[in-house]
Design an enzyme around this catalytic site. Sequence first.
Site, short mmCIF file in Angstrom:
data_model
loop_
_atom_site.label_atom_id
_atom_site.label_comp_id
_atom_site.label_asym_id
_atom_site.label_seq_id
_atom_site.Cartn_x
_atom_site.Cartn_y
_atom_site.Cartn_z
CG ASP A 123 6.59 57.26 29.36
OD1 ASP A 123 7.34 56.50 30.02
OD2 ASP A 123 6.28 58.41 29.73
CE1 TYR A 150 19.87 54.71 36.72
CE2 TYR A 150 21.89 54.11 37.87
CZ TYR A 150 21.12 54.12 36.71
OH TYR A 150 21.60 53.54 35.57
CE LYS A 164 19.20 51.26 35.96
NZ LYS A 164 18.66 50.75 34.69
#
Length: 258
Positions: free
Chosen positions: A64, A157, A161
């Site tokens: 993970d 998100y 990024k």
Amino acid sequence: MAGPALPIDLPAGSRIAVAGGCGGIGRILVSALLDRACEVAVVDMPPSLAAHPPPGDVISIAADATSAAQVEAAARVMQSHCNGLDGFVNLCGYAPPRVAIDAYDPDTWSAAIDGNLNAAFLLSRAFMPLLKAGTRPALVHAASSLAVKAAPGYGPYAAAKAGILALTRTLAEENAPTVRVNAVAPSAVRTEFIAGGTGRAGGSGTPLLDLDAYGNALPLGRVAEADDVVGPILFLLGPGSAYMTGQVLHINGGLWQP
């Protein structure tokens, strides 16, 4: 008089590890690397490895990427197979449901940061020593067009990024001239990720956006396929990009032109 032809593809025998190699882009990338006679390893979550097992000649390592202990263990397993890496590609990512930023609870926000930016940090830190021991090594991170072009509902998100782009530039500075570090920033790609991915949350069955309408609005008139992203990644891994580091390749059909 024309000069000598310059190699642009990966040399046979290149040792490449792909984090997130069981995803839609990852599977195509692994296949392309095997076609080039590379030695390939895939690092991914157990559910992803079970759902999309890599080919038998690929080293499979379960981890993970949000866990420092698991990522460090994965790097040790990798080192037991080879004493260096010539390339590493980070395709890990997690996109939570689309809501406005003021509607996100802190845990969901943190999960998006963990699944993207923190994962990129942990993978870079753990695998950099193997890259430094490789031959003309290159690290490629996957960011997103959302890192530079905002869209409602993608707050955590997009922020994560964007952080990966900053991380890429910093890693490029800190590890030059030994390791080149670049990023790709795709727009929406027609893979399982649009419906929740194949690993952390599994596919929700509900697309994050209307792909056909999205594609029709782009200058190139279609949504990206995995192959559209794999080509630029191969370029950044190989000798054709030998004088590039700290750069971002925008793969977006003309959505945003820097």
